[in-house]
Write a protein that holds these residues in place. Structure first.
Motif, PDB file in Angstrom:
ATOM      1  N   ARG A 171       0.804  -1.218   0.000  1.00 23.15           N
ATOM      2  CA  ARG A 171       0.000   0.000   0.000  1.00 23.15           C
ATOM      3  C   ARG A 171       0.841   1.275   0.000  1.00 23.15           C
ATOM      4  NH1 ARG A 171      -4.815  -1.217   4.433  1.00 23.15           N
ATOM      5  NH2 ARG A 171      -5.513  -3.221   3.536  1.00 23.15           N
ATOM      6  N   ASP A 172       2.137   1.154   0.183  1.00 26.22           N
ATOM      7  CA  ASP A 172       2.947   2.332   0.496  1.00 26.22           C
ATOM      8  C   ASP A 172       3.836   2.802  -0.646  1.00 26.22           C
ATOM      9  OD1 ASP A 172       4.733   0.221   0.499  1.00 26.22           O
ATOM     10  OD2 ASP A 172       5.505   0.587   2.516  1.00 26.22           O
ATOM     11  N   GLY A 173       3.515   2.456  -1.904  1.00 27.09           N
ATOM     12  CA  GLY A 173       4.410   2.826  -2.998  1.00 27.09           C
ATOM     13  C   GLY A 173       3.860   3.811  -4.001  1.00 27.09           C
ATOM     14  N   ALA A 174       2.628   4.286  -3.829  1.00 24.16           N
ATOM     15  CA  ALA A 174       2.040   5.194  -4.817  1.00 24.16           C
ATOM     16  C   ALA A 174       2.861   6.473  -4.930  1.00 24.16           C
ATOM     17  CB  ALA A 174       0.605   5.528  -4.437  1.00 24.16           C
ATOM     18  N   GLN A 175       2.984   6.965  -6.167  1.00 28.98           N
ATOM     19  CA  GLN A 175       3.760   8.169  -6.435  1.00 28.98           C
ATOM     20  C   GLN A 175       2.885   9.220  -7.124  1.00 28.98           C
ATOM     21  OE1 GLN A 175       7.169   8.485  -5.612  1.00 28.98           O
ATOM     22  NE2 GLN A 175       6.775   6.540  -4.536  1.00 28.98           N
ATOM     23  N   ASP A 213     -14.116  -2.330   2.308  1.00 29.96           N
ATOM     24  CA  ASP A 213     -14.897  -1.446   3.181  1.00 29.96           C
ATOM     25  C   ASP A 213     -15.482  -0.241   2.468  1.00 29.96           C
ATOM     26  OD1 ASP A 213     -14.438  -3.057   5.396  1.00 29.96           O
ATOM     27  OD2 ASP A 213     -12.554  -2.067   5.858  1.00 29.96           O
ATOM     28  N   GLY A 214     -15.320  -0.169   1.158  1.00 25.25           N
ATOM     29  CA  GLY A 214     -15.779   0.977   0.383  1.00 25.25           C
ATOM     30  C   GLY A 214     -14.605   1.640  -0.313  1.00 25.25           C
ATOM     31  N   LEU A 215     -14.800   2.061  -1.558  1.00 21.87           N
ATOM     32  CA  LEU A 215     -13.701   2.607  -2.360  1.00 21.87           C
ATOM     33  C   LEU A 215     -13.021   3.782  -1.671  1.00 21.87           C
ATOM     34  CD1 LEU A 215     -12.149   2.722  -5.096  1.00 21.87           C
ATOM     35  CD2 LEU A 215     -13.865   4.395  -5.821  1.00 21.87           C
ATOM     36  N   LEU A 216     -13.792   4.756  -1.191  1.00 23.66           N
ATOM     37  CA  LEU A 216     -13.188   5.939  -0.592  1.00 23.66           C
ATOM     38  C   LEU A 216     -12.427   5.596   0.686  1.00 23.66           C
ATOM     39  CD1 LEU A 216     -15.985   8.603  -1.134  1.00 23.66           C
ATOM     40  CD2 LEU A 216     -13.904   8.254  -2.482  1.00 23.66           C
ATOM     41  N   ALA A 217     -13.003   4.743   1.516  1.00 19.72           N
ATOM     42  CA  ALA A 217     -12.324   4.351   2.753  1.00 19.72           C
ATOM     43  C   ALA A 217     -11.030   3.614   2.458  1.00 19.72           C
ATOM     44  CB  ALA A 217     -13.244   3.496   3.610  1.00 19.72           C
ATOM     45  N   ASP A 218     -11.071   2.683   1.523  1.00 24.46           N
ATOM     46  CA  ASP A 218      -9.873   1.902   1.233  1.00 24.46           C
ATOM     47  C   ASP A 218      -8.825   2.726   0.503  1.00 24.46           C
ATOM     48  OD1 ASP A 218     -10.489  -0.582   2.455  1.00 24.46           O
ATOM     49  OD2 ASP A 218     -11.944  -0.970   0.882  1.00 24.46           O
ATOM     50  N   CYS A 219      -9.247   3.630  -0.372  1.00 29.11           N
ATOM     51  CA  CYS A 219      -8.276   4.545  -0.981  1.00 29.11           C
ATOM     52  C   CYS A 219      -7.627   5.436   0.079  1.00 29.11           C
ATOM     53  CB  CYS A 219      -8.953   5.397  -2.052  1.00 29.11           C
ATOM     54  SG  CYS A 219      -9.227   4.538  -3.614  1.00 29.11           S
ATOM     55  N   GLY A 220      -8.380   5.726   1.144  1.00 29.83           N
ATOM     56  CA  GLY A 220      -7.784   6.476   2.250  1.00 29.83           C
ATOM     57  C   GLY A 220      -6.626   5.732   2.882  1.00 29.83           C
ATOM     58  N   HIS A 221      -6.761   4.416   3.018  1.00 29.37           N
ATOM     59  CA  HIS A 221      -5.655   3.620   3.568  1.00 29.37           C
ATOM     60  C   HIS A 221      -4.429   3.703   2.654  1.00 29.37           C
ATOM     61  CE1 HIS A 221      -8.628   2.279   6.308  1.00 29.37           C
ATOM     62  NE2 HIS A 221      -9.150   1.337   5.547  1.00 29.37           N
ATOM     63  N   LEU A 222      -4.676   3.596   1.348  1.00 29.60           N
ATOM     64  CA  LEU A 222      -3.567   3.622   0.388  1.00 29.60           C
ATOM     65  C   LEU A 222      -2.904   4.994   0.370  1.00 29.60           C
ATOM     66  CD1 LEU A 222      -3.724   1.907  -3.089  1.00 29.60           C
ATOM     67  CD2 LEU A 222      -2.555   4.071  -2.781  1.00 29.60           C
ATOM     68  N   ARG A 225     -12.829  -5.948  -5.476  1.00 21.98           N
ATOM     69  CA  ARG A 225     -12.059  -5.582  -6.654  1.00 21.98           C
ATOM     70  C   ARG A 225     -10.722  -5.016  -6.181  1.00 21.98           C
ATOM     71  NH1 ARG A 225     -14.791  -7.816 -11.007  1.00 21.98           N
ATOM     72  NH2 ARG A 225     -16.770  -6.773 -11.426  1.00 21.98           N
ATOM     73  N   LEU A 226      -9.725  -5.045  -7.032  1.00 22.42           N
ATOM     74  CA  LEU A 226      -8.457  -4.414  -6.696  1.00 22.42           C
ATOM     75  C   LEU A 226      -8.506  -2.932  -7.058  1.00 22.42           C
ATOM     76  CD1 LEU A 226      -5.737  -7.021  -7.755  1.00 22.42           C
ATOM     77  CD2 LEU A 226      -7.044  -6.825  -5.620  1.00 22.42           C
ATOM     78  N   ALA A 227      -7.978  -2.105  -6.170  1.00 18.71           N
ATOM     79  CA  ALA A 227      -7.707  -0.701  -6.456  1.00 18.71           C
ATOM     80  C   ALA A 227      -6.195  -0.540  -6.420  1.00 18.71           C
ATOM     81  CB  ALA A 227      -8.370   0.218  -5.437  1.00 18.71           C
ATOM     82  N   PHE A 228      -5.639   0.166  -7.410  1.00 20.61           N
ATOM     83  CA  PHE A 228      -4.175   0.215  -7.504  1.00 20.61           C
ATOM     84  C   PHE A 228      -3.734   1.477  -8.219  1.00 20.61           C
ATOM     85  CE2 PHE A 228      -6.018  -2.273 -10.932  1.00 20.61           C
ATOM     86  CZ  PHE A 228      -5.392  -1.820 -12.085  1.00 20.61           C
ATOM     87  N   THR A 229      -2.512   1.880  -7.926  1.00 19.40           N
ATOM     88  CA  THR A 229      -1.883   2.992  -8.626  1.00 19.40           C
ATOM     89  C   THR A 229      -0.855   2.429  -9.585  1.00 19.40           C
ATOM     90  OG1 THR A 229      -0.354   3.277  -6.765  1.00 19.40           O
ATOM     91  CG2 THR A 229      -2.299   4.694  -6.832  1.00 19.40           C
TER      92      THR A 229
END
Length: 322
Positions: free
Chosen positions: A146-150, A214-223, A265-269
C-alpha cells in the motif's frame, strides 16, 4: 458427532483437501507444511466472518462457504500472490449434517476456483463464526503493497463497483427485483471472484494496491495514508454495472460504488506507461483518477470541482466518516 468425526466427514474428504503444489503436508497432523520454492516469500492473511455482522442469520450455507473463502482469498490477490492453501476455524452453535454438507460444497467450489488447498483448521461450539487464514507465494521483493504510490500515477480499479452493496437489500429481503437484475448482483455478493490473475499481472507494474472491502473511498484512504500522497477520484469515471444502474439509478449506484463495500475488486496505482498493456489484458479494469502530491482522498465532480462525500465506508469500531 464429535469434532474429529465432523472434520473427517465434511472437510478432510473434500476435493480441495487433496494434495496440491506447494503443500507438503495437509490435514491430519498437528501442523500443515507449506513448501514455497527457493527465492519466494509466503503471503499470509486472516479474515473472520461473524453471523449478524458479516452475513445474515440463517443464510444459505452453500453461499456462505463460497463467500467466506472468496473474501479471504481477495487479500492474496491484493498482494499479487499465487494461492497455496488455507485453514478454517469454524465455530458452530450445533453440528447439523445438512448445513455442514452444503457449507463444505460451497467452500470446495471456491477453493477449486482459487486453486487453494484446505490444509487444516479447527472446530468448536459457540455463536456461528468463521475464521479463514490463506497462504500464498510470490517472488521475494515483488509483493504489492500500500505504500508505494507516487504523484503522477494513475488510480485504477479492476472492474465495476457497488454491485454487492446494491445486492444487500435483496440479501436481507428488504427489496425485491426481477431475476435479470437480482441474480447478477446477488452473485457478486455471495460469490465474489478474487482478482488473483490481475494481482499477479500487477507485480512489477503497480506502485501500490489493495482490495476494496470497506468501500472505495475508505480503502483509498488507507492507500493514500500509507503512501503519503493525495488520491483524486473522478466520480463520473467509476465503472457501474448495467444491473446496478437499472435497479437503483445512477446517483444511488454511485453511492454504492463509493462507500458500499464488499466489492473485492483491486484498487491500484500505476505509472501511466503500463496502462495500455494492462487494459488490453484486463479490459474490465478502469482508470478512475490519479495520485498527486498532498494527502487524503478527494472526490471530484465531472467539472473537476471537489465534492464532499456523504460517507467513506464501513468501520467496525467507529463512525463511517474516516
Amino acid at each position: 458427532m464429535n469434532e474429529f468425526e465432523l472434520i473427517r466427514r465434511y472437510f478432510a474428504v473434500s476435493p480441495c483437501a487433496g494434495r496440491a503444489p506447494g503443500v507438503a503436508l495437509g490435514i491430519g497432523d498437528d501442523c500443515a507444511l507449506l513448501a514455497p520454492a527457493a527465492g519466494e516469500q509466503l503471503a499470509v492473511s486472516t479474515d473472520t466472518l461473524v453471523e449478524g455482522v458479516h452475513f445474515p442469520a440463517d443464510c444459505d450455507p452453500f453461499q456462505l462457504g463460497q463467500r467466506a473463502l472468496a473474501v479471504a482469498a481477495s487479500d492474496l490477490a491484493a498482494m499479487g500472490a499465487t494461492p497455496l492453501g488455507f485453514t478454517l476455524a469454524l465455530t458452530l452453535t450445533q453440528a447439523l449434517p445438512a448445513w455442514l454438507e452444503a457449507f463444505a460444497r460451497g467452500l470446495d467450489r471456491m477453493a477449486r476456483a482459487c486453486a487453494l488447498a484446505l490444509v487444516g483448521g479447527d472446530t468448536t461450539r459457540g455463536p456461528l463464526s468463521l475464521t479463514l487464514s490463506v497462504f500464498g507465494r510470490l517472488p521475494a521483493g515483488q509483493a504489492l503493497r500500500r505504500d508505494g504510490a507516487q504523484a503522477g500515477d494513475l488510480l485504477c480499479v479492476g472492474g465495476s463497483l457497488g454491485d454487492a452493496a446494491g445486492a444487500l437489500p435483496l440479501v436481507l429481503d428488504q427489496r425485491q427485483a426481477p431475476p435479470e437484475l437480482a441474480d447478477p448482483l446477488l452473485a457478486r455478493y455471495w460469490a465474489p471472484q478474487p482478482q488473483l490473475a490481475l494481482g499477479q499481472a500487477l507485480r512489477g507494474r503497480a506502485s501500490a494496491a489493495l482490495d476494496v472491502s470497506d468501500g472505495l473511498l475508505a480503502d483509498c484512504g488507507h492507500l493514500a495514508r500509507a503512501s503519503g500522497v493525495a488520491l483524486y477520484v473522478e466520480r463520473e469515471r467509476l465503472p457501474l454495472s448495467a444491473p446496478l444502474l437499472d435497479l437503483l439509478g445512477r446517483e444511488a449506484a454511485l453511492a454504492c460504488a463509493l462507500a458500499g463495500g464488499d466489492d473485492y475488486r483491486l484498487a491500484f496505482t500505476l505509472p501511466a506507461e503500463h496502462w495500455p498493456a494492462l487494459q488490453a489484458a484486463f479490459p474490465e479494469a478502469r482508470v478512475i483518477g490519479r495520485a498527486a502530491a498532498g494527502e487524503g482522498v478527494h472526490l471530484l465532480d465531472a467539472d473537476g470541482r471537489e465534492r464532499q462525500p456523504l460517507a467513506l465506508g464501513y468501520q467496525h469500531f467507529g463512525p463511517s466518516r474516516d
